[in-house]
Design an enzyme around this catalytic site. Structure first.
Site, PDB file in Angstrom:
ATOM      1  CD  GLU A 181       5.145  -1.989  -2.349  1.00 43.84           C
ATOM      2  OE1 GLU A 181       6.015  -1.622  -3.153  1.00 43.84           O
ATOM      3  OE2 GLU A 181       4.935  -1.431  -1.270  1.00 43.84           O
ATOM      4  CB  SER A 234      13.871  -6.003  -4.891  1.00 41.24           C
ATOM      5  OG  SER A 234      14.127  -5.817  -3.504  1.00 41.24           O
ATOM      6  N   GLY A 266      10.847   1.385  -5.030  1.00 39.76           N
ATOM      7  CA  GLY A 266      11.521   2.104  -3.963  1.00 39.76           C
ATOM      8  C   GLY A 266      12.927   2.493  -4.389  1.00 39.76           C
ATOM      9  N   GLY A 267      13.902   1.693  -3.979  1.00 41.97           N
ATOM     10  CA  GLY A 267      15.322   2.008  -4.190  1.00 41.97           C
ATOM     11  C   GLY A 267      15.670   2.448  -5.611  1.00 41.97           C
ATOM     12  CG  ASN A 277       7.826   4.979  -1.385  1.00 40.68           C
ATOM     13  OD1 ASN A 277       8.000   6.095  -0.914  1.00 40.68           O
ATOM     14  ND2 ASN A 277       7.628   3.895  -0.647  1.00 40.68           N
ATOM     15  CD  GLU A 327       9.542   0.891   3.855  1.00 44.69           C
ATOM     16  OE1 GLU A 327       9.432   2.103   3.609  1.00 44.69           O
ATOM     17  OE2 GLU A 327      10.103   0.083   3.087  1.00 44.69           O
ATOM     18  CE  LYS A 330      11.096   2.134   0.131  1.00 47.14           C
ATOM     19  NZ  LYS A 330      11.199   0.805   0.678  1.00 47.14           N
ATOM     20  N   GLY A 374      13.069  -3.734  -0.508  1.00 49.55           N
ATOM     21  CA  GLY A 374      14.370  -3.234  -0.066  1.00 49.55           C
ATOM     22  C   GLY A 374      15.369  -4.321   0.263  1.00 49.55           C
ATOM     23  CG  HIS A 378       5.032   1.584   1.888  1.00 49.93           C
ATOM     24  ND1 HIS A 378       6.045   1.067   2.671  1.00 49.93           N
ATOM     25  CD2 HIS A 378       5.436   1.466   0.603  1.00 49.93           C
ATOM     26  CE1 HIS A 378       7.028   0.659   1.871  1.00 49.93           C
ATOM     27  NE2 HIS A 378       6.678   0.887   0.615  1.00 49.93           N
TER      28      HIS A 378
HETATM   29  C1  PEP Z   1       8.640   0.254  -1.894  1.00 53.95           C
HETATM   30  O1  PEP Z   1       9.137   1.130  -1.209  1.00 53.95           O
HETATM   31  O2  PEP Z   1       7.418   0.232  -2.026  1.00 53.95           O
HETATM   32  C2  PEP Z   1       9.508  -0.740  -2.529  1.00 53.95           C
HETATM   33  C3  PEP Z   1       8.963  -1.671  -3.270  1.00 53.95           C
HETATM   34  O3  PEP Z   1      10.857  -0.642  -2.298  1.00 53.95           O
HETATM   35  P1  PEP Z   1      12.033  -1.413  -3.108  1.00 53.95           P
HETATM   36  O4  PEP Z   1      11.756  -1.207  -4.572  1.00 53.95           O
HETATM   37  O5  PEP Z   1      13.301  -0.714  -2.672  1.00 53.95           O
HETATM   38  O6  PEP Z   1      12.001  -2.827  -2.724  1.00 53.95           O
END
Ligand code: PEP
Length: 252
Positions: free
Chosen positions: A169, A215, A236-237, A9, A99, A11, A175, A97
Site C-alpha cells: 500500500e 484508492s 479502504g474507502g 478495511n 495509519e 477503519k 485515501g 497498516h
Molecule cells: C486502506 O485502508 O488500506 C486503504 C487502501 O484505503 P483506501 O482504499 O481508502 O485508499
C-alpha cells in the site's frame, strides 16, 4: 495458483447498526457474484467485531481485525490479544497498516511481534508495507519496502510464511484518490515476490498472496488485477459501499 483475496478495511467508520447492515449487504451480494473463486474478508472496528461476526456466520465472508497486540493477556490497557480476536470469530489480523505506522508511530520491530503473535494465536496476518510520497520521489521505494518486509517477517520460518498475506500500500495512494498505475504496482509486487524468493524459496514466494491497496475502486480494480503479481486488494474507502466493494470483488 494463487486464489484472489479482497479485504475491506472499514477503519474508524460505521456504527452498531451500519456495520451489521454493511456486512449483511456484502454477504448477500458477494456470494451471488464471486462463488468460491475469491477469498473475501471485512475488517470492522474492534467494537463491532462481534455483531459483524454474527452477520457473517454461515457465509464464506471472513472477519479480520484492524490491529492486534503481541502479548497474550495482562496489564495492557486498550490492547486486544490474538485469543480475544479468535474468540469473536476473526480469521485475519492487519499488522502494520500505514495509519498505524505513520499516525500512531508503530515500528517495524513492534509490527514483527504482532505478525508472530497473530500466527501463534491461529490468525492469518496481513502485513502492510509501503512508501511515503517523499520516499518515492527520492527513489527509495524499493529500499523502504524491502526493509519493512524483511523486518516484518524477521524470524518467521518457512512453515509459517503460508499464513501471511502481504499488502503493498503506497502511503501516498491511501485515501487520497491517487492510485498507483498498474505498472507501478506490478513493479513493487514483483520486487516483493523476488525478495520472498530470496528469503524463503521460489515456491513459497509464488504461493504468497500479495494484495494491492491505495484508492482501489470499481473503475481501476480490473487493470490492477490484470498484473501478474497483483493477487487481490486491501480496500479502504470503497469497502464502505456494498456496490463498490462487490464490484471490486467481481473484478478480482
Ligand atoms: C486502506 O485502508 O488500506 C486503504 C487502501 O484505503 P483506501 O482504499 O481508502 O485508499
Amino acid at each position: 495458483m494463487r486464489k484472489p483475496f479482497v479485504a475491506g478495511n472499514w477503519k474508524m467508520n460505521t456504527d452498531s447498526h451500519s456495520s451489521v447492515a454493511l456486512a449483511e449487504g456484502v454477504v448477500s451480494s458477494s456470494e451471488k457474484l464471486a462463488g468460491h473463486k475469491v477469498d473475501v474478508a471485512v475488517i470492522p472496528p474492534f467494537v463491532y467485531l462481534q455483531p459483524v461476526s454474527k452477520a457473517l456466520s454461515s457465509s464464506r465472508v471472513a472477519l479480520g481485525s484492524q490491529d492486534i497486540y503481541f502479548e497474550q493477556k495482562g496489564a495492557f490497557t486498550g490492547e486486544v490479544s490474538a485469543a480475544m480476536l479468535k474468540d469473536v470469530g476473526c480469521t485475519y489480523a492487519l499488522c502494520g497498516h500505514s495509519e498505524r505506522r505513520h499516525v500512531i508511530g508503530e515500528t517495524d520491530e513492534l509490527i514483527n511481534k504482532k505478525v508472530a503473535a497473530a500466527i501463534a494465536g491461529g490468525l492469518l496476518p496481513i502485513l502492510c508495507v509501503g512508501e511515503l510520497i517523499e520516499q518515492r520521489k527520492a527513489d527509495q521505494t524499493a529500499e523502504v519496502v524491502m526493509r519493512q518486509l524483511k523486518a516484518g517477517l524477521e524470524g518467521l520460518s518457512d512453515e509459517k510464511l503460508p499464513a501471511v498475506t502481504i499488502a503493498y500500500e503506497p502511503v501516498w495512494a491511501i485515501g487520497t484518490g491517487l492510485t498507483a498505475t498498474p505498472e507501478q504496482a506490478q513493479e513493487v509486487h514483483a520486487l516483493i515476490r523476488a525478495l520472498l524468493a530470496d528469503m524463503y524459496s521460489t515456491k513459497l514466494a509464488e504461493e504468497t498472496c500479495i494484495q494491492y491497496g491505495g484508492s482501489v475502486k470499481p473503475g481501476n480494480a480490473a487493470e490492477l488485477m490484470a498484473q501478474s503479481d497483483v493477487d487481490g486488494f486491501l480496500v479502504g474507502g470503497a469497502s464502505l459501499k456494498v456496490d463498490d466493494f462487490v464490484a471490486i470483488i467481481q473484478a478480482a
